[in-house]
Design an enzyme around this catalytic site. Structure first.
Site, PDB file in Angstrom:
ATOM      1  N   TYR A  26      56.251 -67.193 -54.269  1.00 48.06           N
ATOM      2  CA  TYR A  26      56.768 -67.602 -52.967  1.00 48.06           C
ATOM      3  C   TYR A  26      55.639 -67.722 -51.951  1.00 48.06           C
ATOM      4  CZ  TYR A  26      59.212 -67.249 -48.466  1.00 48.06           C
ATOM      5  OH  TYR A  26      59.652 -67.464 -47.187  1.00 48.06           O
ATOM      6  N   SER A  31      70.117 -76.467 -44.325  1.00 45.69           N
ATOM      7  CA  SER A  31      70.686 -76.101 -43.018  1.00 45.69           C
ATOM      8  C   SER A  31      72.146 -75.690 -43.069  1.00 45.69           C
ATOM      9  CB  SER A  31      70.505 -77.268 -42.041  1.00 45.69           C
ATOM     10  OG  SER A  31      70.781 -78.510 -42.648  1.00 45.69           O
ATOM     11  N   THR A  76      66.471 -79.636 -43.198  1.00 47.18           N
ATOM     12  CA  THR A  76      66.806 -79.379 -44.602  1.00 47.18           C
ATOM     13  C   THR A  76      67.187 -77.912 -44.791  1.00 47.18           C
ATOM     14  OG1 THR A  76      64.554 -78.812 -45.359  1.00 47.18           O
ATOM     15  CG2 THR A  76      65.143 -81.160 -45.257  1.00 47.18           C
ATOM     16  N   SER A  83      55.943 -69.120 -43.617  1.00 40.86           N
ATOM     17  CA  SER A  83      56.313 -67.704 -43.636  1.00 40.86           C
ATOM     18  C   SER A  83      55.071 -66.853 -43.470  1.00 40.86           C
ATOM     19  CB  SER A  83      56.984 -67.374 -44.984  1.00 40.86           C
ATOM     20  OG  SER A  83      57.051 -65.987 -45.211  1.00 40.86           O
ATOM     21  N   GLY A 130      71.804 -69.576 -42.227  1.00 39.00           N
ATOM     22  CA  GLY A 130      70.546 -68.907 -41.920  1.00 39.00           C
ATOM     23  C   GLY A 130      69.671 -69.621 -40.910  1.00 39.00           C
ATOM     24  N   ILE A 131      68.374 -69.612 -41.154  1.00 44.65           N
ATOM     25  CA  ILE A 131      67.407 -70.190 -40.225  1.00 44.65           C
ATOM     26  C   ILE A 131      67.677 -71.672 -40.012  1.00 44.65           C
ATOM     27  CG2 ILE A 131      64.964 -70.733 -39.882  1.00 44.65           C
ATOM     28  CD1 ILE A 131      64.290 -68.123 -41.356  1.00 44.65           C
TER      29      ILE A 131
END
Length: 264
Positions: free
Chosen positions: A154, A15, A13, A141, A18-19
């Protein structure tokens, strides 16, 4: 280590860049059929082309959907009824003074960063258990463990993701399905570049801005630099592999030593 994911399907997801895109490329290089998701068709087409270029012609499936909503999750599951690998990478972030975070912002972060993952695990995990194999990963994170004062909402959402993974790992116990969290450290993505410039000012070259950001806002990092998305992807590919069959219910760090804990 040779990771062979031929014959496996992987939904990643968030996608389109970036990462998430780096993870999709890594999984495609290992042989998986990757499914890219995002809200913008044009970005997804570009991402699919990048996968094809980086992974020797691998063809990525794209699904346009807003996974922060129940309708979006339903659209993805209708298009892709089952998957072997689910990587919940979708997330939003941004600095807001602590006392100014509104109820609406709290709800948006929960819907996008947490509930999107819950819905997809709830949809895909039963099939994985029935087939006796599956891999689920939530991209968390360092902010889950070191709550940043500039974006508490966040950090809280990422802390919740750790609990989501641990809880569903128990639901999957003994089934051949693993469920884990990946704790990513400060990573170099286009969105993070904007975030860095917002905090240190835009009147300097990127390398100087990056160093200043790490010095002022992420001094605990043992790398002293931002992590590249491919470095996150390497760990995700391993955790998606048969070789990682004994790792489940874990919060595995690829944080550049940012989190000053011995465990996890």
């Amino acid at each position: 280590m040779l990771v062979d994911l031929n014959g496996r399907t992987a939904v990643v997801t968030g996608s389109s860049q970036g990462i998430g895109l780096a993870i999709a490329v890594g999984l495609a290089r290992a042989g998986a059929q990757v499914v890219l998701t995002g809200r913008r068709e044009e970005q997804l087409r570009k991402a699919a082309a990048e996968v094809a270029t980086a992974a020797a012609g691998a063809e990525a499936v794209t699904v346009v959907c807003d996974l922060a909503t129940a309708d979006g999750a339903g659209a993805l599951c209708e298009a892709i009824p089952e998957t072997d690998i689910l990587v919940n990478n979708l997330g939003v972030f941004g600095p807001v003074p602590a006392l100014e975070i509104t109820d609406e912002q709290w709800r948006t972060y929960f819907d996008t960063n947490v509930l999107s993952a819950v819905r997809l695990i709830r949809s895909y995990l039963p099939g994985m258990k029935q087939r006796g194999w599956g891999r689920v990963q939530n991209i968390a994170s360092d902010s889950a463990l070191v709550i940043p004062v500039e974006m508490i909402h966040y950090g809280v959402s990422k802390t919740a993701l750790l609990s989501v993974a641990r809880g569903f790992a128990k639901e999957a116990a003994g089934s051949g399905v693993t469920v884990n969290s990946v704790i990513a450290g400060p990573t170099h993505t286009p969105g993070v570049e904007d975030f860095v410039y917002d905090l240190v000012g835009r009147d300097r070259p990127w390398e100087e801005a990056q160093r200043e950001f790490m010095r002022l806002h992420r001094p605990q990092s043992l790398l002293g630099r931002l992590i590249e998305p491919e470095e996150i992807a390497h760990l995700v590919v391993y955790l998606s592999s048969p070789q990682a069959s004994a790792t489940t219910g874990a919060a595995v760090r690829v944080d550049g030593g940012y989190v000053d804990f011995i465990v996890p």
